[in-house]
Design a protein around this motif. Structure first.
Motif, PDB file in Angstrom:
ATOM      1  N   THR A 187     -14.516 -44.157 -27.910  1.00  0.00           N
ATOM      2  CA  THR A 187     -15.814 -44.824 -27.945  1.00  0.00           C
ATOM      3  C   THR A 187     -16.367 -44.877 -29.360  1.00  0.00           C
ATOM      4  OG1 THR A 187     -16.291 -44.027 -25.714  1.00  0.00           O
ATOM      5  CG2 THR A 187     -18.161 -44.818 -27.011  1.00  0.00           C
ATOM      6  N   LEU A 188     -16.139 -43.816 -30.112  1.00  0.00           N
ATOM      7  CA  LEU A 188     -16.728 -43.705 -31.443  1.00  0.00           C
ATOM      8  C   LEU A 188     -15.938 -44.455 -32.505  1.00  0.00           C
ATOM      9  CD1 LEU A 188     -19.070 -42.431 -32.980  1.00  0.00           C
ATOM     10  CD2 LEU A 188     -17.666 -40.373 -33.281  1.00  0.00           C
ATOM     11  N   ARG A 189     -14.622 -44.585 -32.302  1.00  0.00           N
ATOM     12  CA  ARG A 189     -13.799 -45.190 -33.348  1.00  0.00           C
ATOM     13  C   ARG A 189     -14.223 -46.610 -33.723  1.00  0.00           C
ATOM     14  NH1 ARG A 189      -7.980 -43.762 -31.218  1.00  0.00           N
ATOM     15  NH2 ARG A 189      -9.055 -42.252 -29.899  1.00  0.00           N
ATOM     16  N   PRO A 190     -14.514 -47.502 -32.765  1.00  0.00           N
ATOM     17  CA  PRO A 190     -14.981 -48.839 -33.164  1.00  0.00           C
ATOM     18  C   PRO A 190     -16.259 -48.800 -33.992  1.00  0.00           C
ATOM     19  CG  PRO A 190     -14.340 -48.817 -30.849  1.00  0.00           C
ATOM     20  CD  PRO A 190     -14.348 -47.394 -31.307  1.00  0.00           C
ATOM     21  N   LEU A 191     -17.141 -47.863 -33.679  1.00  0.00           N
ATOM     22  CA  LEU A 191     -18.380 -47.740 -34.445  1.00  0.00           C
ATOM     23  C   LEU A 191     -18.096 -47.294 -35.876  1.00  0.00           C
ATOM     24  CD1 LEU A 191     -20.881 -46.134 -31.909  1.00  0.00           C
ATOM     25  CD2 LEU A 191     -21.221 -48.268 -33.171  1.00  0.00           C
ATOM     26  N   LEU A 192     -17.164 -46.364 -36.035  1.00  0.00           N
ATOM     27  CA  LEU A 192     -16.820 -45.923 -37.382  1.00  0.00           C
ATOM     28  C   LEU A 192     -16.169 -47.057 -38.171  1.00  0.00           C
ATOM     29  CD1 LEU A 192     -15.437 -42.301 -36.831  1.00  0.00           C
ATOM     30  CD2 LEU A 192     -17.779 -43.075 -37.202  1.00  0.00           C
ATOM     31  N   GLY A 193     -15.340 -47.841 -37.497  1.00  0.00           N
ATOM     32  CA  GLY A 193     -14.768 -49.012 -38.160  1.00  0.00           C
ATOM     33  C   GLY A 193     -15.849 -49.991 -38.584  1.00  0.00           C
ATOM     34  N   ALA A 194     -16.863 -50.161 -37.708  1.00  0.00           N
ATOM     35  CA  ALA A 194     -17.978 -51.042 -38.038  1.00  0.00           C
ATOM     36  C   ALA A 194     -18.756 -50.506 -39.232  1.00  0.00           C
ATOM     37  CB  ALA A 194     -18.902 -51.200 -36.832  1.00  0.00           C
ATOM     38  N   LEU A 195     -18.916 -49.187 -39.322  1.00  0.00           N
ATOM     39  CA  LEU A 195     -19.605 -48.588 -40.469  1.00  0.00           C
ATOM     40  C   LEU A 195     -18.883 -48.929 -41.771  1.00  0.00           C
ATOM     41  CD1 LEU A 195     -20.526 -45.019 -39.128  1.00  0.00           C
ATOM     42  CD2 LEU A 195     -22.057 -46.969 -39.457  1.00  0.00           C
ATOM     43  N   GLY A 196     -17.558 -48.861 -41.742  1.00  0.00           N
ATOM     44  CA  GLY A 196     -16.788 -49.193 -42.939  1.00  0.00           C
ATOM     45  C   GLY A 196     -16.929 -50.653 -43.323  1.00  0.00           C
ATOM     46  N   VAL A 197     -16.829 -51.544 -42.325  1.00  0.00           N
ATOM     47  CA  VAL A 197     -16.930 -52.987 -42.588  1.00  0.00           C
ATOM     48  C   VAL A 197     -18.329 -53.359 -43.073  1.00  0.00           C
ATOM     49  CG1 VAL A 197     -16.862 -55.277 -41.524  1.00  0.00           C
ATOM     50  CG2 VAL A 197     -15.091 -53.595 -40.978  1.00  0.00           C
ATOM     51  N   LEU A 198     -19.354 -52.828 -42.416  1.00  0.00           N
ATOM     52  CA  LEU A 198     -20.731 -53.150 -42.787  1.00  0.00           C
ATOM     53  C   LEU A 198     -21.084 -52.598 -44.166  1.00  0.00           C
ATOM     54  CD1 LEU A 198     -22.450 -52.544 -39.331  1.00  0.00           C
ATOM     55  CD2 LEU A 198     -22.167 -54.751 -40.492  1.00  0.00           C
ATOM     56  N   SER A 199     -20.558 -51.439 -44.492  1.00  0.00           N
ATOM     57  CA  SER A 199     -20.775 -50.896 -45.834  1.00  0.00           C
ATOM     58  C   SER A 199     -20.147 -51.809 -46.883  1.00  0.00           C
ATOM     59  CB  SER A 199     -20.184 -49.490 -45.945  1.00  0.00           C
ATOM     60  OG  SER A 199     -20.828 -48.588 -45.078  1.00  0.00           O
TER      61      SER A 199
END
Length: 339
Positions: A185-197
């Protein structure tokens, strides 16, 4: 026959955690040089920002020479020449650290190819940055080339962050194939954090290219509306803040490794400070001190985001050894049984 010790992975699957021969931990010198590499790559971004913000971008109007007849700055070039030439000299400091890093991991390159590859890539990034810096001078500080120069620095900061993480792995962690610390569940959010940064940084570069600090009073701008680009820049920032809130809720709601929680809290702190500086500089009409701090913040944001993504996705994360964690759990369970 001696059996290997076994430790649970984050997914609950036992794995062998006995160190395999030929997989040494990085020495203290290697660790220190990895940190120095990250710090130097961030520092050269800040000094490069000082060059631009003091309108010293063409303080040395030639490259690789400073003038058509001199490798170094001349008294006639004044303070702008000193600032630009000083930034060029810092490249040699960065190169010295990179060479020292490659030399330090050379004898362990067969056992630690991860450190060797990252060190070589970081070393190769220095002449690439120098050449791109030369192109910015040849093109009269074209804002798109200047932006590319900055983005390449961000890539090197990401690689240096991974290098620091890998340098802190112990022998047990090097051979333990643990599952990622972040759940499904958390992995897509962490990927989004990287992309958004990354999007926030890239759009910030475009905003800079449309703004007043060109690096030289005669340098061109990218022709885009600063107000419009600023409004576009804050969109991924808002989404980044939202994704951070959700990620923090999930890691505190569920049992999660403390290393992942700490990395998210660090990223949250950097994002909040960067947002405060960004809004303040905008409403104060971009004073150079705040713009310089915002550039430092972009570098720290890149490093913090890379650290979060690495910590969440990597199967080998610095921290408590699997053996030590198992021993700690055993002691705790025995203590609970005595009560």
């Amino acid at each position: 026959m001696e059996l290997d010790s076994v430790s649970p992975t984050s997914a609950g699957t036992p794995v062998s955690s006995s160190p395999a021969p030929g997989t040494p931990a990085a020495r203290k010198t290697v660790r220190s040089l990895a940190v120095a590499s990250l710090a130097a790559n961030i520092a050269i971004v800040v000094t490069g920002g000082a060059v631009r913000l003091t309108a010293s971008g063409l303080g040395c109007p030639e490259w690789p020479l400073c003038t058509p007849d001199s490798l170094t700055t001349t008294p006639e070039m004044g303070l702008h020449g000193v600032i630009e030439f000083g930034n060029r000299m810092l490249t040699f400091v960065l190169a010295a650290i990179a060479f020292a890093m490659v030399f330090s991991v050379w004898k362990d390159r067969a056992a630690r190819p991860d450190l060797f590859r990252l060190s070589v890539i970081l070393l190769a990034g220095i002449p690439a940055q120098a050449l791109l810096g030369g192109i910015t001078v040849w093109t009269g500080l074209n804002p798109w080339i200047v932006g590319g120069h900055f983005i390449l620095s961000m890539v090197l900061i990401v690689l240096a962050t991974v290098l620091v993480n890998r340098a802190w792995l112990t022998p047990a962690q090097l051979v333990a194939m643990n599952g990622p610390l972040a759940g499904r569940t958390l992995r897509p959010l962490l990927g989004a954090l990287g992309v958004l940064s990354a999007l926030s940084v890239v759009l910030g570069v475009i905003v800079t290219g449309s703004g007043p600090h060109a690096g030289d009073h005669g340098a061109a701008r990218n022709g885009l509306s600063p107000d419009l680009m600023t409004r576009l820049h804050v969109v991924p920032v808002y989404l980044l803040v939202f994704a951070l809130i959700v990620s923090l809720y999930l890691v505190h709601r569920h049992t999660t490794d403390g290393r992942l929680r700490r990395s998210l809290l660090l990223l949250t702190a950097v994002v909040l400070i960067q947002a405060v500086i960004g809004y303040t500089q905008h409403f104060l009409h971009l004073p150079i001190i705040l713009v310089g701090l915002h550039m430092l913040g972009a570098s720290l944001l890149t490093a913090a985001a890379a650290h979060v993504v690495y910590t969440g996705f990597a199967r080998r994360v610095p921290g408590v050894d699997p053996v030590d964690a198992t021993s700690s759990e055993t002691v705790q369970s025995r203590s609970a049984g005595r009560r």
